[in-house]
Structures are given as structure tokens and as C-alpha cells.
Design an enzyme around this catalytic site. Structure first.
Site, PDB file in Angstrom:
ATOM      1  N   GLU A 442      48.197  54.140  57.302  1.00  0.00           N
ATOM      2  CA  GLU A 442      49.174  55.009  56.640  1.00  0.00           C
ATOM      3  C   GLU A 442      48.632  56.311  56.637  1.00  0.00           C
ATOM      4  O   GLU A 442      48.970  56.998  55.603  1.00  0.00           O
ATOM      5  CB  GLU A 442      50.358  54.566  55.581  1.00  0.00           C
ATOM      6  CG  GLU A 442      50.954  53.141  55.850  1.00  0.00           C
ATOM      7  CD  GLU A 442      51.521  52.861  54.451  1.00  0.00           C
ATOM      8  OE1 GLU A 442      52.103  53.850  53.608  1.00  0.00           O
ATOM      9  OE2 GLU A 442      52.112  51.760  54.282  1.00  0.00           O
ATOM     10  N   ILE A 443      47.655  56.817  57.610  1.00  0.00           N
ATOM     11  CA  ILE A 443      47.050  57.905  57.272  1.00  0.00           C
ATOM     12  C   ILE A 443      47.821  59.180  57.281  1.00  0.00           C
ATOM     13  O   ILE A 443      48.655  59.556  58.229  1.00  0.00           O
ATOM     14  CB  ILE A 443      45.805  57.907  58.291  1.00  0.00           C
ATOM     15  CG1 ILE A 443      44.597  56.905  58.104  1.00  0.00           C
ATOM     16  CG2 ILE A 443      45.265  59.619  58.142  1.00  0.00           C
ATOM     17  CD1 ILE A 443      43.530  57.170  59.055  1.00  0.00           C
TER      18      ILE A 443
END
Length: 565
Positions: A442-443
Site C-alpha cells: 500500500e505504498i
């Protein structure tokens, strides 16, 4: 953290060390060389507790021990506040500093120990943590980058809850790398892990090698999964769909598979939206992660679930797994089984400490082809969150496996403020010791930063993630909505790139093989280095053309492809 003046820090360190009867440890005194480094990074890490400390990495780096007869550099404190400590001089701005040490306790069976850096008069920051014990030595690995140069800094160890205990450290190491050295090592790892040499051999119908044939090689698909979150906003939006599939080979649904979305009321199942999103990614051969089956955060739990009795809750969670994974059996490559269980414990409070292990077992039975992940935040982003240090994550992963969970993947969310890249690599090194696939799931970069700063930080994170040998996939948390994104959008609603979008496009272009072309040599061969993935080769000679497809999969040896023309 209480602030101390530089003189106060020096005095407290000196006083504590002298009270304990130990020498002050100095590193890089003024006028001496800062580095014995040749630019090579050591990925070595340990997550098992050992009877004796291993030798210091980089032979201690720039640390200088006061006692030459003490090669491991044991240092002990009775207080756990400022000592044992290393005093280091003349640290540089932008230099990547990696720090490691072995740690052992007395006065408690185990404790979370934090290594902190106090640079000049600027307070103290966490640079690494370790779950230490009294019966063996535990390995701490971390690092830092300074915003400005310092004259005198102190690295000290502290019990996270500040309670007094005896801390002993050994084999301390502080190793600097210039930005160029760090980048050089990233590129070398990419060359070894993400690329492979290939040779095209061209022969005629009689098997004789063909010299001077014109060869052209193009990459048609990438092996490394690089993708983004999507939301229902992509449905029916042809421009957004084209923009997405032109860039990414992996996806994850932002909210559409979460329990509150698929069953807002008991028995009221709603799968129409995720069905449509799945049809979209399937039609474009995009792999997709399942996110998530459960979320330990009570605020993310369906309201009707919160008041169930333990028996009814157990029936509900089993129904959730069966409804979700029977419907989508074989469709999702991964499932985040129980999200953020280091920070929250809604299900484990109500169903017992083995609830998560049971979730994994039931999910494995429901879809044996899916890789099951634990997923967590603030493991890779910082070492200030005592709930999710790297050792805490490792301990939870081991507990689940010991309880019988078939856990096959490590998920790191990656919601970053300002990234600490040396710490990020150190955490990955420790997680890699478990031998499981590691995904950034989930950058993004916090929107408290301006657009240009977001872009700088995102590039740092993506380069580090892509170049680490233990990382097997990267996902951005950039699902696009008319009102924006969670923290970071790659484009505006009209699909015009924002600065972070330019970064992603540039890196995607960099991490693929451009059109490779050239004549066959005197041996009838043409060689090139290509990123792992699928290829098509076309060879032309004397008005004849022959084509073939091939794959570059991981391997140390050159891949040989034979073409007859």
C-alpha cells in the site's frame, strides 16, 4: 522524548559510563578518516537469538573501541537510559549510515530495546529496535540519514518503556555509505536479481550459424509485479482503464472486498461491484491481490458484527471466509487474511489468541492456490511505533506458523512520512531471514508534504523496494476518486500526471527492456541483458524473417535461445 542540550547529553553519557566503570566509546575523532568502507553493503541479518554475538559487520565500521583487547566491544549499563553509548563525531548530511549491534538483558526476561541517535542539540530519534532477552543475544539492525551535518552525536540504548534494567551490547557497527555508493549497490542488485543475460543463436536450415542476421528483441510482459489500488471509480471509465493497464500488471481493490462492503448487514451479500472489477483486471491479464478477509480494527468491523456473542461471531467469521473464498476460488493470487493484527485485536479479544491462526487454516482450505499474507503498517515506515517493530512482526509471524497457520507472505503497507532508507533496508534484511515473499502492499507518501517533496520521497522508497532481493512485488495505494486519493494521487481526475505520476512512469520505463537490436556476430549470436519477463524476437536475413517468443526467468546463467531461419 525530553530534549537535552548537547552539554547535558555529553555529561549524562559520561557520568553514566563512569558510574558503570566502562570507558567512553569514541568514533571518528576530529581530524581522522570517517570511513573504511569500499561501498559494499552487507545484507546479513539475524532474527534468532544466539548464545554469543557474531562479529561486528564491517569490522565495526567507523566505531573505535577504547580497549583494543576487547574485539567485540562489550558495553554494559545499569540504567538503560543513556548507556551503553557510542559518541561519534563529524557525521555528514545525506550520508547513509547503517547501524547494528547485539544486545542482551539482565533484570527482565525480555524487553523492547531502542537504539537512539542524539545529534548535537536536536533531540533524539529512533534508529533501530530489537526484542532482547536475558538468556541469549539478539541482533539489532537499523540506520539513519541526517538532515544536516553534526559535530558530536550519541548513539544510546533505551528500554522502550523506560524501566531500569541492565543492557549489554556487543559488536557495534556504524558504517557510512555515500549516496553514490548506495545507488551503485541498488543498481548492482537490480542487475543480479531483476535482469538476466540472454543470447540469441541464429542458424540456417542446415544448422550452420548465420553471421550478420538482423535481430530485434522486445519485452512484451514484465515478471516483477508492480501495480496500484483501484476502486469502483475505474468501472465504465475507459480512459482510466487504459491508463491503468498501460502501466501496471498488478492490482488490489481499495475497499470493495472488505467485509463492511460485501456484507453491510447480516446475510445481505453484495458482490456485484468486486465482480465487475475482477472482470476488468482478468480481461487484461492483471494479477490481483485480495484485500482483506478480516481487519482487526474495530472501527473497520461491520456494525452488525460488533455485538455478536462469541459463538455467533465464530459462525459469522467462518461464513465470511466461505462466502468470499468459495466465490473467488483461484481468482486472487494473494489474500490479506487478518489485517493489522499488531495494532488491533477485535477478533482475538473475542475468539481467543488462536483466532488468527484459525482464520489462516480455514482460508487455506477454502482456496489452496492463494498465497496467504499478514499485512501491517509502521513496520517499514518507522521504528518509533512500539506495536509494530520488525521483531514484533517476526514474532507474530512465527507464532502464527507455530500455531499451524499456512502463512506464506509478508505484507508491508508502506504509508510513509519522510522515509528513512537505511532503516528500511535493515528491516527488509531482518524480514528476509524468514524466507517468505515480501510485498509492499500500500505504498504512498503523506499528503502533508508538497507535491514535489512527495515525488522525491516516493522515488527513494520505490528504488529501495525494487532493488532489495527479498522484495517480490510492489503496490501503490493510489486508487483514483473525483475528490482525490487516500494520501497520494498519481494523476488528477483528468489523468494528467502529478509529480509522483512522473516518477512512476519514469521508473516503469527504466525497469523494462527497451527495443534491443543488432546483428549476429561471427558465431551467429546476439547477446543482451534484459529485465525478467516475456519477450518476442524477430530475426531477418536475406529477405527471410523468423519470429519466436521466450521468457527470461530468474537465473544466474545466460539464457540461450535458438532461432532457425
Amino acid at each position: 522524548m525530553r530534549r537535552f542540550s548537547l552539554h547535558a547529553v555529553r555529561f549524562l553519557v559520561l557520568w553514566t559510563l563512569l558510574q558503570c566503570g566502562h570507558e567512553l566509546v569514541a568514533a571518528v575523532p576530529p581530524g581522522q578518516s570517517r570511513s573504511r568502507n569500499h561501498g559494499w553493503y552487507d545484507y546479513t541479518a539475524y532474527t534468532d537469538c544466539r548464545g554469543q554475538p557474531e562479529p561486528a559487520l564491517y569490522n565495526g565500521g567507523v566505531l573505535r573501541f577504547g580497549n583494543s583487547d576487547d574485539p567485540t566491544g562489550y558495553r554494559t549499563t545499569e540504567t538503560g537510559v543513556f548507556s551503553p553509548a557510542y559518541v561519534v563525531y563529524n557525521l555528514n548530511k545525506t550520508t547513509m549510515y547503517t547501524f547494528s549491534s547485539w544486545v542482551k538483558l539482565e533484570g527482565a526476561s525480555s524487553a523492547l530495546i531502542t537504539a537512539r541517535l542524539a545529534p548535537d542539540n536536536a533531540g533524539a530519534r529512533c534508529i533501530g529496535t530489537v526484542l532482547a532477552r536475558n538468556d541469549c543475544w539478539a541482533f539489532l539492525k537499523g540506520g539513519f540519514v541526517l538532515d544536516s551535518p553534526t559535530q558530536t552525536s550519541v548513539i544510546f540504548f533505551q528500554n522502550a518503556d523506560k524501566s531500569p534494567m541492565k543492557i549489554t551490547v556487543a559488536s557495534g557497527s556504524l558504517q557510512p555509505f555515500t549516496p553514490d555508493q548506495w545507488s551503485m549497490h541498488q543498481k548492482d542488485t537490480i542487475r543480479k536479481r531483476r535482469k538476466r543475460m540472454a543470447t540469441i543463436h541464429v542458424a540456417d536450415q542446415q544448422g550452420a550459424r548465420v553471421v550478420g542476421a538482423s535481430g530485434s528483441v522486445g519485452q512484451t510482459a514484465k515478471d516483477f509485479p508492480f501495480g496500484s489500488a483501484i476502486a469502483s471509480t475505474i468501472l465504465g471509465n475507459q480512459a482510466y482503464q487504459k491508463w491503468f493497464v498501460d502501466r501496471f500488471n498488478a492490482a488490489v481493490f481499495e475497499d470493495e472486498l472488505k467485509w463492511y462492503s460485501t456484507e453491510p448487514m447480516s446475510g445481505q451479500l453484495r458482490f456485484d461491484v468486486p465482480d465487475q472489477m475482477l472482470a476488468f483486471v482478468r480481461s487484461h491479464r492483471v494479477m490481483v491481490r485480495g484485500h482483506n478477509i478480516f481487519w482487526e480494527n474495530q472501527d473497520a468491523t461491520p456494525s452488525w458484527v460488533k455485538g455478536l456473542s462469541p459463538d455467533d461471531l465464530r459462525a459469522a467469521v467462518n461464513g465470511r471466509i466461505q462466502n468470499l473464498m468459495t466465490r473467488y476460488r483461484g481468482e486472487f493470487a494473494h489474500w490479506d487474511v487478518n489485517n493489522e493484527m499488531l495494532h488491533y485485536n477485535f477478533y482475538e479479544q473475542r475468539l481467543g489468541p488462536n483466532a488468527s491462526a484459525e482464520f489462516f487454516s480455514v482460508a487455506q482450505d477454502a482456496d489452496p492456490l492463494a498465497t496467504l499474507f499478514m499485512n501491517e503498517f509502521n513496520v517499514i515506515e518507522t521504528c518509533d511505533d512500539v506495536s509494530s517493530t520488525v521483531d514484533t512482526y517476526v514474532a507474530k509471524l512465527k507464532d502464527l506458523r507455530n500455531a499451524g497457520a499456512v502463512l506464506e507472505g509478508i505484507g508491508l503497507e508502506g504509508h510513509f512520512l519522510k522515509p528513512n532508507i537505511p532503516l528500511m533496508r535493515a528491516v527488509l534484511d531482518k524480514l528476509a531471514t524468514l524466507g517468505l515473499p515480501i510485498w509492499f502492499t500500500e505504498i504512498d507518501i503523506s499528503n502533508r508534504f508538497d507535491a514535489q517533496t512527495q515525488a522525491v520521497y516516493l522515488e527513494q522508497v520505490l528504488r529501495e523496494a525494487y532493488s532489495h532481493p527479498a522484495v517480490t512485488g510492489v503496490m501503490l495505494w493510489t486508487a483514483l476518486h473525483p475528490s482525490g486519493c487516500y494520501q497520494m494521487c498519481l494523476t488528477d481526475w483528468n489523468l494528467k500526471n502529478l509529480p509522483v505520476g512522473d516518477v512512476v512512469d519514469r521508473l516503469l520505463q527504466e525497469w523494462q527492456t527497451g527495443q534491443a537490436a543488432g546483428p549476429t556476430d561471427a558465431h551467429g549470436a546476439y547477446s543482451f541483458s534484459g529485465y525478467l519477463g516475456e519477450y518476442i524476437v524477430s530475426v531477418t536475413y536475406d529477405n527471410s524473417t523468423s519470429q519466436a517468443t521466450f521468457s527470461l526467468s530468474p537465473g544466474d546463467e545466460t539464457r540461450h535461445i535458438n532461432i532457425q531461419i
